[in-house]
Design an enzyme around this catalytic site. Structure first.
Site, PDB file in Angstrom:
ATOM      1  CB  CYS A 363      -0.784  -0.091   1.293  1.00 58.68           C
ATOM      2  SG  CYS A 363      -1.856  -1.512   1.282  1.00 58.68           S
ATOM      3  CB  ALA A 364       3.648   1.904  -2.142  1.00 61.92           C
ATOM      4  N   PRO A 366       1.319   7.409  -0.332  1.00 63.56           N
ATOM      5  CG  PRO A 366       1.662   9.941   0.515  1.00 63.56           C
ATOM      6  CD  PRO A 366       1.073   8.518   0.660  1.00 63.56           C
ATOM      7  N   GLY A 367       4.247   7.406  -0.962  1.00 64.36           N
ATOM      8  CA  GLY A 367       5.604   6.963  -1.275  1.00 64.36           C
ATOM      9  C   GLY A 367       6.419   7.210  -0.037  1.00 64.36           C
ATOM     10  N   GLY A 368       6.158   7.818   1.161  1.00 66.51           N
ATOM     11  CA  GLY A 368       7.363   7.906   2.011  1.00 66.51           C
ATOM     12  C   GLY A 368       7.864   6.793   2.644  1.00 66.51           C
ATOM     13  CD  GLU A 388      -1.795   4.407  -4.486  1.00 67.29           C
ATOM     14  OE1 GLU A 388      -2.821   4.215  -4.811  1.00 67.29           O
ATOM     15  OE2 GLU A 388      -1.281   3.952  -3.252  1.00 67.29           O
ATOM     16  CG  ASP A 412      -7.424  -3.775  -5.637  1.00 63.50           C
ATOM     17  OD1 ASP A 412      -6.803  -4.205  -4.609  1.00 63.50           O
ATOM     18  OD2 ASP A 412      -8.365  -3.512  -5.890  1.00 63.50           O
ATOM     19  CB  CYS A 481      -1.571   6.493  10.329  1.00 66.91           C
ATOM     20  SG  CYS A 481      -2.935   6.716   9.078  1.00 66.91           S
TER      21      CYS A 481
END
Length: 542
Positions: A363-364, A366-368, A388, A412, A481
């Protein structure tokens, strides 16, 4: 402090010491050093490399301090609880009006509130662009930021006071007028801005756009709001039950406050501290890219402070991190320290058998985390696959991992088509985001309890798909989160029951991090750790 080997517990995994030390490629000089630029660091003051200071940020302003004003409407009083912004008043010494340059911060704040209300915009995305477009910097930018984020975050409390002052429900007040009222009440109750300045500038905004009649309404409501301190309004309007009262006082929906209390469990007595920390505007956290720059160098260049828990974290008081040279050059990024710890925990988890260097971020966007994993993988010659489903978010991942051994797949995660056999998989699942509300000021008023069930279904499906891609002896790290038990403990317990997964003690993967509870999962908290409320659980495949 955070060194050690991934082969703990008899695993045949490779040593992790080089990563945890935050060393550059080749240790002595393999990466690009910014030490020579450090002479411009060392200070966070406005005009320095860290940008404008956010002193007196909205989350740290006092609640209900004494206020007095001079002839220009400038606050002269100190508050009961310290910090907070003082208004500059008009540049000419008179009262600022809607078109006065001195009131540019309030115009920006009003426009952001309007975008949030009318278009479901995100304040943290709209505000920086308006500040740049209107060339607002320094103290004015700090004031605009406080008013914007503070009014968004405090909406529940503000609306209750407005209803009491107006004698009518919020739904019967025109939206654009409500934006002005929220700004005015926020200034009255949650900043050190003088009462006269708060009322007069809000009335001026209303008069300029709506005329004298509605300006009079704004004046009347704000004067009633200013008759009491925030503590007195809480005493009058808050629910009587303990959770409801704390939720009202610290501007949270009751269901979110209850979710926090449930997650705190036996330590539910910390709920006041948890909500207070969540109601405060957080510091900016940077991540130093391993192999490019150390946290020590990054702190020197930016005038920041090295983080407590992650060997790559640096804290800034405020400012626009996008203007910092290391961030522009891709040597550093903006990432909460808790998110850094999630990626680090995955790389430190003991495997059964050697690490073959196949890692997956399912589940990458936005890339952090993908970027931190990619930088760490590069040190050992490993590769990362990043999944993603949304093309625009996949493009953000590509930009974040440019030059790293990371392959981005637009698909997906529940049916990725990837070949099984991964050594390490991160499932940082889509969630309610309740653990990051302090960074998304309007989000708490958008989420509803109904969102949880749909997300839990998605989380379980993603975790199941990841498990099928994991090799025997490999490790899956599940994170959110959000501290909501349905998204954390319940999802993990269900996975363990269905798969027979071996649940590792995740606390052991975060050496040096204090107050992690009874295990085996980890729940970080803003009031304990200064991070977002990240949850993580490490599962090893038999």
């Amino acid at each position: 402090m955070q060194g050690g080997s991934r082969s703990a517990g008899g695993s045949a995994g490779r040593s992790n010491a080089g990563r945890d030390a935050g060393s550059a490629k080749g240790d002595a000089g393999g990466g690009r050093s910014l030490a020579g630029r450090g002479a411009q660091g060392g200070s966070r003051s406005a005009g320095g490399s860290a940008g404008w200071s956010a002193a007196g940020r909205d989350g740290q302003s006092p609640r209900g301090g004494a206020r007095s004003t001079n002839a220009s409407g400038k606050s002269t009083a100190s508050a009961k609880q310290g910090g907070g912004v003082k208004d500059r008043g008009s540049a000419s010494g008179g009262r600022p009006g809607a078109n006065d340059p001195a009131d540019a911060p309030r115009l920006v704040a009003r426009d952001v509130l309007r975008a949030v209300r009318e278009r479901d915009a995100y304040a943290n995305l709209v505000l920086p662009g308006l500040l740049r477009d209107r060339r607002i910097t320094g103290r004015d930018a700090a004031l605009a930021t406080e008013l914007t984020y503070g009014a968004c975050r405090s909406r529940g409390l503000l609306d209750a006071v407005i209803e009491a002052g107006a004698g009518r429900p919020i739904g019967e007040i025109d939206g654009p007028l409500l934006d002005v009222l929220r700004l005015g009440v926020y200034q009255l109750l949650r900043t050190r801005i003088g009462a006269h300045a708060a009322v007069d500038t809000s009335v001026a905004l209303a008069r300029a756009e709506f005329g004298a009649g509605k300006a009079g309404f704004v004046n009347a409501v704000l004067r009633r709001a200013g008759e009491k301190t925030v503590e007195e309004w809480v005493e009058q309007l808050a629910p009587r039950d303990p959770v409801g009262r704390l939720a009202f006082e610290f501007a949270h929906p009751v269901w979110i406050a209850q979710a926090f209390a449930d997650a705190l469990g036996a330590r539910a007595g910390e709920l006041r501290d948890a909500l207070a920390a969540d109601d405060a505007r957080p510091a900016v956290h940077l991540v130093a890219r391993p192999g490019e720059i150390t946290a020590e160098e990054l702190a020197l260049v930016t005038g920041g402070e090295e983080g407590r828990w992650s060997p790559y974290a640096v804290y800034l008081d405020g400012g626009d991190p996008g203007k910092l040279e290391p961030v522009r050059d891709g040597m550093a990024g903006v990432q909460d320290e808790g998110s850094q710890l999630v990626a680090l925990a995955l790389t430190r988890a003991p495997l059964n058998g050697p690490d073959g260097g196949r890692w997956l971020d399912l589940c990458a966007g936005p890339g952090g985390k993908a970027a931190l994993l990619g930088a760490l993988a590069a040190i050992d010659g490993f590769r990362v696959d990043a999944v993603e489903p949304a093309e625009h978010r996949a493009e953000l991942v590509r930009k974040s991992v440019q030059g790293m051994p990371v392959d981005v797949h637009v698909t997906d995660g529940r049916d990725s088509g990837l070949t099984p056999g991964y050594d390490r998989i991160l499932v940082d699942a889509p969630c309610t985001g309740l653990g990051a509300l302090r960074r998304r000021p309007e989000a708490r008023w958008r989420r509803t309890p109904a969102d949880v069930a749909e997300l839990v279904t998605l989380q379980r499906e993603l975790l199941t798909a990841a498990w099928d891609l994991l090799r025997p002896g490999g490790v899956l790290l599940y994170s959110t989160c959000s501290p909501h038990l349905s998204e954390t403990m319940v999802v993990v317990a269900d996975a363990v029951r269905r798969t027979g997964a071996e649940q590792l003690d995740t606390r052991a993967l975060l050496p040096g991090v204090e107050d992690l509870g009874d295990g085996p999962t980890v729940q970080l908290w803003p009031h304990r750790h200064g991070t977002d409320a990240m949850f993580m659980a490490a599962l090893r495949k038999p």
